[in-house]
Design a protein around this motif. Structure first.
Motif, PDB file in Angstrom:
ATOM      1  N   SER A  15       0.834  -1.195   0.000  1.00  0.00           N
ATOM      2  CA  SER A  15       0.000   0.000   0.000  1.00  0.00           C
ATOM      3  C   SER A  15       0.870   1.247   0.000  1.00  0.00           C
ATOM      4  O   SER A  15       0.392   2.343   0.206  1.00  0.00           O
ATOM      5  N   SER A  16       2.173   1.059  -0.201  1.00  0.00           N
ATOM      6  CA  SER A  16       3.109   2.163  -0.134  1.00  0.00           C
ATOM      7  C   SER A  16       3.014   3.052  -1.366  1.00  0.00           C
ATOM      8  O   SER A  16       2.872   2.586  -2.474  1.00  0.00           O
ATOM      9  N   LEU A  17       3.105   4.338  -1.137  1.00  0.00           N
ATOM     10  CA  LEU A  17       3.090   5.294  -2.239  1.00  0.00           C
ATOM     11  C   LEU A  17       4.495   5.606  -2.717  1.00  0.00           C
ATOM     12  O   LEU A  17       4.686   6.237  -3.736  1.00  0.00           O
ATOM     13  N   CYS A  18       5.485   5.167  -1.974  1.00  0.00           N
ATOM     14  CA  CYS A  18       6.875   5.540  -2.224  1.00  0.00           C
ATOM     15  C   CYS A  18       7.700   4.288  -2.482  1.00  0.00           C
ATOM     16  O   CYS A  18       8.242   3.710  -1.565  1.00  0.00           O
ATOM     17  N   MET A  52      19.790  -0.756  -2.017  1.00  0.00           N
ATOM     18  CA  MET A  52      19.604  -0.162  -0.688  1.00  0.00           C
ATOM     19  C   MET A  52      19.696   1.360  -0.746  1.00  0.00           C
ATOM     20  O   MET A  52      18.985   2.052  -0.013  1.00  0.00           O
ATOM     21  N   ILE A  53      20.540   1.895  -1.616  1.00  0.00           N
ATOM     22  CA  ILE A  53      20.608   3.346  -1.779  1.00  0.00           C
ATOM     23  C   ILE A  53      19.268   3.875  -2.272  1.00  0.00           C
ATOM     24  O   ILE A  53      18.785   4.904  -1.799  1.00  0.00           O
ATOM     25  N   GLU A  54      18.651   3.160  -3.204  1.00  0.00           N
ATOM     26  CA  GLU A  54      17.330   3.570  -3.695  1.00  0.00           C
ATOM     27  C   GLU A  54      16.281   3.491  -2.587  1.00  0.00           C
ATOM     28  O   GLU A  54      15.408   4.337  -2.485  1.00  0.00           O
ATOM     29  N   TYR A  55      16.377   2.459  -1.756  1.00  0.00           N
ATOM     30  CA  TYR A  55      15.421   2.319  -0.656  1.00  0.00           C
ATOM     31  C   TYR A  55      15.599   3.418   0.386  1.00  0.00           C
ATOM     32  O   TYR A  55      14.651   3.795   1.054  1.00  0.00           O
ATOM     33  N   GLU A  56      16.806   3.935   0.530  1.00  0.00           N
ATOM     34  CA  GLU A  56      17.025   5.040   1.465  1.00  0.00           C
ATOM     35  C   GLU A  56      16.520   6.353   0.889  1.00  0.00           C
ATOM     36  O   GLU A  56      16.233   7.282   1.626  1.00  0.00           O
ATOM     37  N   GLY A  57      16.407   6.434  -0.435  1.00  0.00           N
ATOM     38  CA  GLY A  57      15.969   7.657  -1.098  1.00  0.00           C
ATOM     39  C   GLY A  57      14.459   7.698  -1.269  1.00  0.00           C
ATOM     40  O   GLY A  57      13.695   7.742  -0.311  1.00  0.00           O
ATOM     41  N   TYR A  58      14.023   7.618  -2.510  1.00  0.00           N
ATOM     42  CA  TYR A  58      12.604   7.806  -2.800  1.00  0.00           C
ATOM     43  C   TYR A  58      11.757   6.574  -2.524  1.00  0.00           C
ATOM     44  O   TYR A  58      10.540   6.646  -2.603  1.00  0.00           O
ATOM     45  N   CYS A  60      11.655   5.039   0.411  1.00  0.00           N
ATOM     46  CA  CYS A  60      11.855   4.908   1.859  1.00  0.00           C
ATOM     47  C   CYS A  60      10.711   4.197   2.577  1.00  0.00           C
ATOM     48  O   CYS A  60      10.920   3.654   3.653  1.00  0.00           O
ATOM     49  N   ASP A  61       9.529   4.176   2.018  1.00  0.00           N
ATOM     50  CA  ASP A  61       8.392   3.543   2.688  1.00  0.00           C
ATOM     51  C   ASP A  61       8.283   2.052   2.409  1.00  0.00           C
ATOM     52  O   ASP A  61       7.470   1.370   3.027  1.00  0.00           O
ATOM     53  N   ASP A  62       9.057   1.535   1.498  1.00  0.00           N
ATOM     54  CA  ASP A  62       8.964   0.122   1.128  1.00  0.00           C
ATOM     55  C   ASP A  62       9.827  -0.716   2.070  1.00  0.00           C
ATOM     56  O   ASP A  62      10.920  -1.148   1.726  1.00  0.00           O
ATOM     57  N   LYS A  63       9.339  -0.932   3.258  1.00  0.00           N
ATOM     58  CA  LYS A  63      10.096  -1.677   4.273  1.00  0.00           C
ATOM     59  C   LYS A  63      10.280  -3.142   3.880  1.00  0.00           C
ATOM     60  O   LYS A  63      11.298  -3.749   4.175  1.00  0.00           O
ATOM     61  N   TRP A  64       9.288  -3.720   3.229  1.00  0.00           N
ATOM     62  CA  TRP A  64       9.388  -5.122   2.813  1.00  0.00           C
ATOM     63  C   TRP A  64      10.509  -5.280   1.787  1.00  0.00           C
ATOM     64  O   TRP A  64      11.317  -6.205   1.864  1.00  0.00           O
ATOM     65  N   GLY A  65      10.587  -4.360   0.838  1.00  0.00           N
ATOM     66  CA  GLY A  65      11.639  -4.399  -0.163  1.00  0.00           C
ATOM     67  C   GLY A  65      13.015  -4.228   0.462  1.00  0.00           C
ATOM     68  O   GLY A  65      13.978  -4.887   0.066  1.00  0.00           O
ATOM     69  N   GLN A  66      13.110  -3.334   1.448  1.00  0.00           N
ATOM     70  CA  GLN A  66      14.372  -3.145   2.161  1.00  0.00           C
ATOM     71  C   GLN A  66      14.794  -4.434   2.844  1.00  0.00           C
ATOM     72  O   GLN A  66      15.963  -4.831   2.798  1.00  0.00           O
ATOM     73  N   CYS A  67      13.848  -5.079   3.477  1.00  0.00           N
ATOM     74  CA  CYS A  67      14.132  -6.330   4.185  1.00  0.00           C
ATOM     75  C   CYS A  67      14.607  -7.404   3.206  1.00  0.00           C
ATOM     76  O   CYS A  67      15.585  -8.110   3.481  1.00  0.00           O
ATOM     77  N   GLU A  68      13.940  -7.527   2.066  1.00  0.00           N
ATOM     78  CA  GLU A  68      14.341  -8.514   1.064  1.00  0.00           C
ATOM     79  C   GLU A  68      15.766  -8.266   0.580  1.00  0.00           C
ATOM     80  O   GLU A  68      16.559  -9.193   0.441  1.00  0.00           O
TER      81      GLU A  68
END
Length: 88
Positions: A15-18, A52-58, A60-68
């Motif tokens: 449901s993340s917008l980011c 991970m750099i992309e996950y820290e940037g725009y 940032c709300d995709d916690k599941w993707g960061q975890c993967e």
């Protein structure tokens, strides 16, 4: 390998917008998996670090993707026998 594969493919509906645009994320994931399967673990780690750099940037709300990405990066470090980096 089965556990690694099942973790990466059990993503809940988001449901993340980011988030990272799908085509960028998909290209990175394909490159990383290809490197991992060929035994080029250091190269795969670099691709996951780019994600991970992309996950820290725009994304940032995709916690599941960061975890993967973190789990996959740790698996690459483990296979490369860099256990200290795998735990970091």
């Amino acid at each position: 390998m089965v556990l690694y594969h099942s973790i990466l493919h059990s993503r809940p509906p988001s449901s993340s917008l980011c988030q990272i645009p799908a085509h960028i994320n998909q290209k990175c994931e394909i490159r990383a998996r290809d490197s991992y399967e060929r035994g080029k673990f250091k190269e795969a780690v670099k691709v996951y670090e780019m994600m991970m750099i992309e996950y820290e940037g725009y994304a940032c709300d995709d916690k599941w993707g960061q975890c993967e990405a973190l789990v996959a990066r740790a698996a690459c470090h483990r296979r490369d026998r860099n256990l200290k980096a795998a735990l970091a």
